[in-house]
Design a protein around this motif. Structure first.
Motif, PDB file in Angstrom:
ATOM      1  N   UNK A 204       0.842  -1.200   0.000  1.00 34.06           N
ATOM      2  CA  UNK A 204       0.000   0.000   0.000  1.00 34.06           C
ATOM      3  C   UNK A 204       0.879   1.253   0.000  1.00 34.06           C
ATOM      4  N   UNK A 205       0.243   2.404  -0.143  1.00 34.31           N
ATOM      5  CA  UNK A 205       1.033   3.639  -0.134  1.00 34.31           C
ATOM      6  C   UNK A 205       1.400   4.041   1.299  1.00 34.31           C
ATOM      7  N   UNK A 206       2.162   5.110   1.424  1.00 36.29           N
ATOM      8  CA  UNK A 206       2.702   5.528   2.724  1.00 36.29           C
ATOM      9  C   UNK A 206       1.642   5.910   3.741  1.00 36.29           C
ATOM     10  N   UNK A 207       0.432   6.194   3.290  1.00 38.61           N
ATOM     11  CA  UNK A 207      -0.663   6.550   4.195  1.00 38.61           C
ATOM     12  C   UNK A 207      -1.622   5.388   4.424  1.00 38.61           C
ATOM     13  N   UNK A 208      -1.265   4.211   3.923  1.00 36.94           N
ATOM     14  CA  UNK A 208      -2.124   3.048   4.085  1.00 36.94           C
ATOM     15  C   UNK A 208      -3.209   2.954   3.035  1.00 36.94           C
ATOM     16  N   UNK A 209      -3.099   3.746   1.997  1.00 30.11           N
ATOM     17  CA  UNK A 209      -4.089   3.732   0.921  1.00 30.11           C
ATOM     18  C   UNK A 209      -3.829   2.629  -0.086  1.00 30.11           C
ATOM     19  N   UNK A 210      -4.910   2.109  -0.647  1.00 31.26           N
ATOM     20  CA  UNK A 210      -4.784   1.062  -1.648  1.00 31.26           C
ATOM     21  C   UNK A 210      -4.212   1.641  -2.939  1.00 31.26           C
ATOM     22  N   UNK A 211      -3.577   0.785  -3.712  1.00 33.47           N
ATOM     23  CA  UNK A 211      -2.890   1.207  -4.929  1.00 33.47           C
ATOM     24  C   UNK A 211      -3.876   1.518  -6.047  1.00 33.47           C
ATOM     25  N   UNK A 212      -3.784   2.707  -6.575  1.00 30.48           N
ATOM     26  CA  UNK A 212      -4.630   3.094  -7.708  1.00 30.48           C
ATOM     27  C   UNK A 212      -4.330   2.203  -8.906  1.00 30.48           C
ATOM     28  N   UNK A 213      -3.074   1.803  -9.060  1.00 34.59           N
ATOM     29  CA  UNK A 213      -2.677   0.996 -10.210  1.00 34.59           C
ATOM     30  C   UNK A 213      -2.707  -0.501  -9.983  1.00 34.59           C
ATOM     31  N   UNK A 214      -3.365  -0.965  -8.916  1.00 38.03           N
ATOM     32  CA  UNK A 214      -3.439  -2.407  -8.685  1.00 38.03           C
ATOM     33  C   UNK A 214      -4.067  -3.055  -9.921  1.00 38.03           C
ATOM     34  N   UNK A 215      -3.472  -4.119 -10.442  1.00 35.21           N
ATOM     35  CA  UNK A 215      -3.930  -4.696 -11.718  1.00 35.21           C
ATOM     36  C   UNK A 215      -5.434  -4.950 -11.846  1.00 35.21           C
ATOM     37  N   UNK A 216      -6.075  -5.446 -10.834  1.00 35.22           N
ATOM     38  CA  UNK A 216      -7.514  -5.723 -10.912  1.00 35.22           C
ATOM     39  C   UNK A 216      -8.345  -4.609 -10.292  1.00 35.22           C
ATOM     40  N   UNK A 217      -7.689  -3.516  -9.857  1.00 38.74           N
ATOM     41  CA  UNK A 217      -8.394  -2.385  -9.274  1.00 38.74           C
ATOM     42  C   UNK A 217      -8.444  -2.446  -7.760  1.00 38.74           C
ATOM     43  N   UNK A 218      -8.829  -1.318  -7.176  1.00 42.97           N
ATOM     44  CA  UNK A 218      -8.869  -1.229  -5.710  1.00 42.97           C
ATOM     45  C   UNK A 218      -9.954  -2.100  -5.092  1.00 42.97           C
ATOM     46  N   UNK A 219     -11.042  -2.326  -5.808  1.00 44.62           N
ATOM     47  CA  UNK A 219     -12.091  -3.196  -5.269  1.00 44.62           C
ATOM     48  C   UNK A 219     -11.519  -4.601  -5.059  1.00 44.62           C
ATOM     49  N   UNK A 220     -10.785  -5.089  -6.042  1.00 40.63           N
ATOM     50  CA  UNK A 220     -10.180  -6.418  -5.933  1.00 40.63           C
ATOM     51  C   UNK A 220      -9.124  -6.454  -4.838  1.00 40.63           C
ATOM     52  N   UNK A 221      -8.320  -5.396  -4.736  1.00 36.39           N
ATOM     53  CA  UNK A 221      -7.303  -5.341  -3.691  1.00 36.39           C
ATOM     54  C   UNK A 221      -7.951  -5.361  -2.309  1.00 36.39           C
ATOM     55  N   UNK A 222      -9.024  -4.605  -2.154  1.00 36.92           N
ATOM     56  CA  UNK A 222      -9.751  -4.569  -0.880  1.00 36.92           C
ATOM     57  C   UNK A 222     -10.312  -5.949  -0.526  1.00 36.92           C
ATOM     58  N   UNK A 223     -10.844  -6.662  -1.519  1.00 39.61           N
ATOM     59  CA  UNK A 223     -11.378  -8.003  -1.288  1.00 39.61           C
ATOM     60  C   UNK A 223     -10.273  -8.982  -0.890  1.00 39.61           C
ATOM     61  N   UNK A 224      -9.134  -8.898  -1.556  1.00 40.22           N
ATOM     62  CA  UNK A 224      -8.015  -9.778  -1.214  1.00 40.22           C
ATOM     63  C   UNK A 224      -7.499  -9.488   0.197  1.00 40.22           C
ATOM     64  N   UNK A 225      -7.433  -8.218   0.551  1.00 44.39           N
ATOM     65  CA  UNK A 225      -7.018  -7.863   1.906  1.00 44.39           C
ATOM     66  C   UNK A 225      -8.010  -8.404   2.935  1.00 44.39           C
ATOM     67  N   UNK A 226      -9.291  -8.304   2.640  1.00 40.07           N
ATOM     68  CA  UNK A 226     -10.321  -8.823   3.551  1.00 40.07           C
ATOM     69  C   UNK A 226     -10.142 -10.325   3.777  1.00 40.07           C
ATOM     70  N   UNK A 227      -9.747 -11.047   2.730  1.00 39.02           N
ATOM     71  CA  UNK A 227      -9.495 -12.483   2.869  1.00 39.02           C
ATOM     72  C   UNK A 227      -8.344 -12.753   3.839  1.00 39.02           C
ATOM     73  N   UNK A 228      -7.440 -11.789   3.967  1.00 39.70           N
ATOM     74  CA  UNK A 228      -6.321 -11.902   4.905  1.00 39.70           C
ATOM     75  C   UNK A 228      -6.652 -11.320   6.274  1.00 39.70           C
ATOM     76  N   UNK A 229      -7.902 -10.890   6.458  1.00 37.05           N
ATOM     77  CA  UNK A 229      -8.316 -10.311   7.736  1.00 37.05           C
ATOM     78  C   UNK A 229      -7.945  -8.849   7.893  1.00 37.05           C
ATOM     79  N   UNK A 230      -7.612  -8.192   6.788  1.00 37.04           N
ATOM     80  CA  UNK A 230      -7.228  -6.779   6.810  1.00 37.04           C
ATOM     81  C   UNK A 230      -8.389  -5.972   6.239  1.00 37.04           C
ATOM     82  N   UNK A 231      -8.928  -5.073   7.060  1.00 38.10           N
ATOM     83  CA  UNK A 231     -10.128  -4.326   6.677  1.00 38.10           C
ATOM     84  C   UNK A 231      -9.738  -2.929   6.190  1.00 38.10           C
ATOM     85  N   UNK A 232     -10.472  -2.461   5.165  1.00 39.37           N
ATOM     86  CA  UNK A 232     -10.268  -1.115   4.627  1.00 39.37           C
ATOM     87  C   UNK A 232     -11.548  -0.311   4.792  1.00 39.37           C
TER      88      UNK A 232
END
Length: 114
Positions: A68-96
């Motif tokens: 993630x970025x220095x402020x804990x923000x999800x990557x704008x350029x994540x290949x599948x988008x921030x929605x996908x990144x947020x879902x993957x993080x949730x699978x790891x128990x990390x909430x956004x």
């Protein structure tokens, strides 16, 4: 210029890339890290953008969604988008939150040597 050197910054590609890959493989499942933290841990504290470039072409078996970025923000350029990144993080128990930031970022931030 040597094939192992990156542009004007004269960063050795192979050294930085291999170190970033090794660090990402050590990232605990319940933690996130930042581009800058990875750069510093790899020995190149001013190479956060290079880390981002490496991440975009890195092996798919590494947990790039936890970068993630220095402020804990999800990557704008994540290949599948921030929605996908947020879902993957949730699978790891990390909430956004609704603004695409990791909740309790400082507690979730992996900085083993910084």
């Amino acid at each position: 210029m040597s094939a192992n050197v990156m542009g004007d910054n004269q960063l050795p590609i192979a050294s930085l890339r291999d170190r970033v890959y090794a660090l990402m493989s050590e990232l605990p499942n319940d933690k996130v890290t930042t581009y800058g933290d990875l750069a510093a841990l790899a020995g190149y504290p001013y190479a956060a953008r290079r880390v981002g470039e490496i991440a975009h072409g890195g092996p798919t078996n590494l947990p790039w969604h936890r970068l993630v970025n220095a402020k804990g923000g999800l990557a704008i350029g994540f290949p599948e988008g921030r929605v996908a990144q947020k879902q993957l993080l949730a699978q790891d128990g990390i909430v956004c939150d609704e603004r695409w930031h990791v909740i309790e970022f400082e507690e979730r931030r992996w900085r083993p040597e910084l």
